[in-house]
Scaffold this motif. Sequence first.
Motif, short mmCIF file in Angstrom:
data_model
loop_
_atom_site.label_atom_id
_atom_site.label_comp_id
_atom_site.label_asym_id
_atom_site.label_seq_id
_atom_site.Cartn_x
_atom_site.Cartn_y
_atom_site.Cartn_z
N VAL A 1 0.84 -1.20 0.00
CA VAL A 1 0.00 0.00 0.00
C VAL A 1 0.87 1.25 0.00
CG1 VAL A 1 -1.66 1.36 1.33
CG2 VAL A 1 -1.96 -1.11 1.09
N ASN A 2 1.86 1.28 0.86
CA ASN A 2 2.73 2.46 0.95
C ASN A 2 3.50 2.69 -0.34
OD1 ASN A 2 2.04 3.28 3.51
ND2 ASN A 2 3.60 2.04 4.51
N TYR A 3 3.98 1.61 -0.92
CA TYR A 3 4.75 1.76 -2.16
C TYR A 3 3.86 2.26 -3.29
CZ TYR A 3 7.36 0.75 -6.35
OH TYR A 3 7.97 0.87 -7.57
N MET A 4 2.69 1.62 -3.45
CA MET A 4 1.85 1.93 -4.60
C MET A 4 1.17 3.28 -4.47
SD MET A 4 -1.35 -0.13 -6.23
CE MET A 4 -2.53 0.71 -5.22
N THR A 5 0.63 3.60 -3.29
CA THR A 5 -0.17 4.81 -3.16
C THR A 5 0.67 6.05 -2.86
OG1 THR A 5 -0.57 4.41 -0.81
CG2 THR A 5 -2.15 3.49 -2.37
N ASN A 6 1.91 5.87 -2.48
CA ASN A 6 2.75 7.02 -2.16
C ASN A 6 3.96 7.13 -3.08
OD1 ASN A 6 1.57 8.19 0.50
ND2 ASN A 6 1.59 5.99 0.82
N VAL A 7 4.82 6.13 -3.06
CA VAL A 7 6.05 6.21 -3.85
C VAL A 7 5.74 6.23 -5.34
CG1 VAL A 7 8.26 5.12 -4.33
CG2 VAL A 7 7.30 5.01 -2.03
N VAL A 8 4.91 5.30 -5.79
CA VAL A 8 4.66 5.17 -7.22
C VAL A 8 3.79 6.30 -7.76
CG1 VAL A 8 3.55 3.74 -8.96
CG2 VAL A 8 5.00 2.69 -7.25
N ARG A 9 2.76 6.69 -7.03
CA ARG A 9 1.78 7.61 -7.60
C ARG A 9 2.11 9.08 -7.42
NH1 ARG A 9 -3.98 6.16 -5.54
NH2 ARG A 9 -4.51 7.88 -6.92
N TYR A 10 2.85 9.44 -6.35
CA TYR A 10 2.91 10.84 -6.01
C TYR A 10 4.30 11.44 -5.97
CZ TYR A 10 -1.94 10.06 -4.78
OH TYR A 10 -3.26 9.74 -4.83
N ARG A 11 5.29 10.82 -6.57
CA ARG A 11 6.61 11.47 -6.60
C ARG A 11 6.51 12.73 -7.44
NH1 ARG A 11 11.55 10.63 -9.50
NH2 ARG A 11 10.89 8.68 -10.41
N LEU B 1 9.04 3.08 3.07
CA LEU B 1 9.58 1.82 2.60
C LEU B 1 10.07 0.94 3.74
CD1 LEU B 1 11.55 3.13 -0.49
CD2 LEU B 1 9.46 1.79 -0.52
N LYS B 2 10.10 1.48 4.94
CA LYS B 2 10.58 0.69 6.08
C LYS B 2 9.52 -0.25 6.62
CE LYS B 2 13.99 4.06 7.66
NZ LYS B 2 14.39 5.01 8.72
N THR B 3 8.26 -0.06 6.23
CA THR B 3 7.20 -0.91 6.76
C THR B 3 7.04 -2.14 5.88
OG1 THR B 3 5.55 0.28 5.47
CG2 THR B 3 5.96 1.03 7.71
N THR B 4 6.68 -3.23 6.49
CA THR B 4 6.57 -4.49 5.76
C THR B 4 5.68 -5.46 6.51
OG1 THR B 4 7.80 -6.30 4.75
CG2 THR B 4 8.60 -5.52 6.86
#
Length: 454
Positions: free
Chosen positions: A256-266, A280-283
């Motif tokens: 969720v964090n990768y897709m909704t934050n890193v991928v979509r909103y850089r 990215l530290k959460t897993t």
Amino acid sequence: MFIKIYFLINSIVLFNQIYCVYFQFERENHWNLFGYDIDGVKYTSDSDYEQKVGAIHFENEALKDHEKFLIQKNLVPYGTVYFFYDQIVTIPRTRPGIPFTVNIMNTLNHRKNNYSPLLSPFPNTQEAKNIVSVYDIVIDGCRRLWMVDTGFNDVPGDRRQIQAPTVTILLVSINKYVVYQKIRIDPEVLRNGVTSGLRTIAIDYILPCSETFMYINDDSSNAVIVFSLRNKSFQRIVRSNANDEAWSFPVPKSIVNYMTNVVRYRQPPNETFIQYSDLLKTTIADREKLRSDAELSEPKANPRGVLYERNVDSNVLFFTNEERTLLFCWNADTPMVEENVALLTDISSNNDFYISGMETSGYVFKFLVNRIRNIDNNIYNEQAINFANYKVLVLEMLQNTTCSARTECSNFLDQWNKESSNYVMSDIKYYAKYITDEFKSDWKRDVEAIWAQL
């Protein structure tokens, strides 16, 4: 050939009861066991040796399994991508008798006489012999194919580091694959030099294509390694333990964090993964580590883990459970509550198949399934279908589920897909999030410049 499958969808939010949804998967290819075509030499059964002109073998010579050239039952796909009529399949070297770790086959089945194509070394025999072991593989919107060669032979009885781990990038076109760059992974970002955990990857880029980041999950030490193509640099981010806070949403928090934050909103022009290192530290919880003495019959000798694919046309996330026997969907523009997640299908009623790879490009969803080998004798029934390719239209699969509803983001996505399609080379799941004005002025020139460097 069409296989009719019925699915139960829990639509409790909309109807407060369970409804039965009907649609069809098309089975495109199937295999009892995989075979090989290596430069015209065909292998459709086990072979202790590679068949070479002028080679001499002693028939009575007893070989250990890890010395044998081809053991068909051990050709078990781990990841796959589809590119036009080609299918590229990875088979990591965790079992003996695997001639090549990255393979290609033409799956075009126009006349319905090519149900079970043979594997061939990828991108060619000479290059393939220099690739030791690959798990995941990705094609981005710049028509670049990405992989991580762990360099580690993880076969029981012969475990060893053969060469340094590398990030390998190939340029892809119809029937053409050219090695573009090979970058050795900085030893400083590895934990005690261990490379066998470099299993899954994701790509994040801004056009022009040189501003690209590759995220490599290190399953052996619960970390993510980030590679910058522009700077040729690596950074290691150690993840926090999932037990630090409660997480009940069905989609793993790291995804969720990768897709909704890193991928979509850089944001442009200089924001990079560093701004998102905390996310990215959460897993999810640590997987049980592979013991050095693990036997092939142990189900956890080659852990599967959650697969996920984002359909950029609808912003729907497809994901599996850890065992990859269930397929779910979630519209990422809806709240993170369990009622917005729909169960699309269980792969088989007897839980004897699992998804080994899946991909959604444009309006099509494709996936490859593997049969789970017999636990008692660790072999396949060679008279049965053990592997198969399926496809379905995304809109058909999502019909009457919570994932198909339009949201306040739908109009924006429609506009963005229309604009980005002018610059992205084909229907690929990895669309660029941002296109610089300089690139828009002459995008074709910039893309062709990459090929001109060869």
